[in-house]
Design an enzyme around this catalytic site. Structure first.
Site, PDB file in Angstrom:
ATOM      1  N   THR A 159      11.672  34.991 -35.507  1.00  0.00           N
ATOM      2  CA  THR A 159      12.316  35.997 -34.952  1.00  0.00           C
ATOM      3  C   THR A 159      12.818  37.003 -36.085  1.00  0.00           C
ATOM      4  O   THR A 159      13.351  36.558 -37.170  1.00  0.00           O
ATOM      5  CB  THR A 159      13.995  35.448 -34.216  1.00  0.00           C
ATOM      6  OG1 THR A 159      13.641  34.676 -33.324  1.00  0.00           O
ATOM      7  CG2 THR A 159      14.503  36.631 -33.799  1.00  0.00           C
ATOM      8  N   LYS A 179      12.860  40.142 -28.093  1.00  0.00           N
ATOM      9  CA  LYS A 179      13.327  38.930 -28.641  1.00  0.00           C
ATOM     10  C   LYS A 179      14.764  39.115 -28.983  1.00  0.00           C
ATOM     11  O   LYS A 179      15.898  38.598 -28.694  1.00  0.00           O
ATOM     12  CB  LYS A 179      12.592  38.000 -29.635  1.00  0.00           C
ATOM     13  CG  LYS A 179      13.266  36.827 -30.355  1.00  0.00           C
ATOM     14  CD  LYS A 179      13.615  35.652 -29.351  1.00  0.00           C
ATOM     15  CE  LYS A 179      14.206  34.674 -29.795  1.00  0.00           C
ATOM     16  NZ  LYS A 179      13.754  33.783 -30.860  1.00  0.00           N
ATOM     17  N   LYS A 237      22.151  35.421 -38.633  1.00  0.00           N
ATOM     18  CA  LYS A 237      20.609  36.151 -38.897  1.00  0.00           C
ATOM     19  C   LYS A 237      20.499  37.050 -37.771  1.00  0.00           C
ATOM     20  O   LYS A 237      20.034  38.288 -37.817  1.00  0.00           O
ATOM     21  CB  LYS A 237      19.794  35.097 -39.221  1.00  0.00           C
ATOM     22  CG  LYS A 237      18.153  35.801 -39.490  1.00  0.00           C
ATOM     23  CD  LYS A 237      17.231  34.830 -39.671  1.00  0.00           C
ATOM     24  CE  LYS A 237      16.795  34.101 -38.366  1.00  0.00           C
ATOM     25  NZ  LYS A 237      15.662  34.814 -37.591  1.00  0.00           N
TER      26      LYS A 237
END
Lengths: 312, 312
Positions: free
Chosen positions: B111, B187, B255
């Site tokens: 990701t 995503k 994150k």
């Protein structure tokens, strides 16, 4: 309707006599489920059209004023929009409370605050009546199928009194506790999640539109992955179709997330996501989308192209 | 491992030779799925224990340095934690890019930001290699079953090159577009929902604890009603059990919601819920819960009693 019909129906089945107050999408489903379960069921609603529809669907009677048949009732279910309507139905000009038999149980299934649940319970007790604090969830389809989820609090004896009604309308009954107010609390916490999930779905789809990701693809990915929610799957379909015909309106979540926010304030408890989602629904309502489907909360994001069927 | 074994395995099956970089929970599942599909599969990971486990599970070889077998590979999958690790695996001291055959496809499944996806694609192109921008979802269990959801963008020819790998690791492959960066965007939008849903679940359960509603009851109600989400059902179970053994850590969402927030900034697009959820995860991390299960974001709500198994 008339008393002769009522008596006849009661005599035939020997069944419980119940009145459903509020023949909206949830109330009509609950009322027809009571009919289907063999209960002698009355409807109370200010709208003639709703009353007529319910009598056609097998109701023993329906009217805007329930005082004529109140003395025959064994139970009352309130499925109104808010606490003010609950109070009006019970204690207003045409209020039932003064006309019900002593000890008649009242199932309060509107989404209301803990303070209102406790206050209504106290007023009912003063009138010699009992109460189940029993909000519901599940949507119109499950209400029509007699499969609502009921999250209830109250004395065990009141649960027992209402058992035939619960059997008729509910797929699942949670006995939260004996404490009036706990049903309201659980429903309010549930609405926190439901409301945040709709607003988050709108935020995600708005970002997809901004980034030129096809919304149909985005919807398909999310509904097949860990980012899915019941509300995303149900409501973001409306955004993909550009169809804002209301199943449940933006203003319902202005009210329900308002209750959530008030609950946080009354407990001095921070609710960062719920208060943010409340602001989003309140913004959408003030922009003129209050009566649109609640997925129209996506309209708070300007500057994007969204599908538009013209329906709302 | 050694070249003899590799050659033998390739000769036996005539199969594609693939390396999986990053043998974490997702990477190990993808790697063993490739083995199960008959691909000659190598693992690359700095941890000896992960490499040994993969060879025991049928890997053709595994090492911290893949340069020895890079020239034999037909494809590479990157399942590292972030973009920096992707870059290091490809272009760092032990980087594969300079040692792969011309035209070898690299499936970037970490990701990462859109900007990183585009930059890595450009660097790979300069090295004579191709790239699929192909983030994944589904969790460790579905990775182990070869049933990951892959949301991919890139040229049709690269999809074709990677078809045997996609068949091995994915239950569902979305072809978003031909445009590198669109996979990363989808995503990131998915993670917006996943992260907000975990934080909303925590907020709801914290309010339930504050209101003295039994958490087991609250969990049961929500998971049977319209307030449910995939993440609520999966992660709030950990809160009910008081077990914060990480399946995925708080710092992963620091994150990922950081990437979401940066995406909003780069597009000048407001993301009120995602930025609020980011602050909640960042607060939990700074309070010392970064390595705990991501459901430990509930620790940002002080003054409540929560179940505690002592595990984290």
């Amino acid at each position: 309707m008339g008393n002769e019909d009522n008596t006849a129906a009661g005599a035939k089945s020997g069944s419980m006599r119940v009145a459903v107050v509020g023949l909206g999408s949830m109330g009509m489903g609950a009322a027809t489920s009571c009919v289907a379960a063999g209960l002698t069921t009355y409807g109370i609603d200010p709208r003639d059209s709703a009353c007529e529809a319910f009598v056609e669907a097998g109701g023993a009677g329906a009217a805007s004023d329930g005082r004529d048949f109140a003395g025959d009732l064994d139970a009352v279910i309130l499925l109104t929009v808010n606490a003010a309507q609950c109070r009006d139905a019970l204690f207003g000009e045409k209020g039932l409370a003064a006309h019900l038999k002593a000890g008649t149980p009242v199932m309060v299934s509107a989404t209301i605050s803990v303070a209102d649940a406790k206050a209504i319970a106290a007023e009912l007790e003063a009138a010699g009546l009992t109460m189940l604090d029993a909000p519901v969830s599940g949507g119109a389809a499950r209400a029509a199928a007699g499969e609502m989820t009921v999250m209830a609090a109250g004395p065990a004896a009141v649960f027992d009194q209402l058992q035939p009604v619960l059997d008729a309308v509910a797929g699942k009954v949670y006995r939260i506790s004996e404490k009036i107010g706990d049903g309201a609390t659980v429903k309010i916490i549930h609405q926190l999640l439901a409301g945040v999930h709709i607003a988050a779905g709108a935020e995600a789809m708005a970002l997809a539109a901004k980034a030129n990701i096809p919304l149909e693809t985005m919807y398909d990915v999310v509904t097949n992955a860990a980012g899915n929610s019941w509300m995303f799957e149900n409501r973001m379909r409306h955004v993909v179709d550009g169809d804002y015909t209301p199943t449940s309106m933006v203003d319902i979540f202005v009210k329900d997330l308002g209750l959530v926010t008030e609950t946080g304030l009354s407990m001095k408890f921070p609710l960062p996501l719920a208060t943010t989602a409340y602001s989003m629904f309140a913004t959408a309502s003030n922009a003129g989308y209050g009566q649109w489907d609640d997925s129209a909360v996506i309209k708070v994001f300007p500057g994007i192209d969204l599908p538009d069927s013209g329906k709302h």
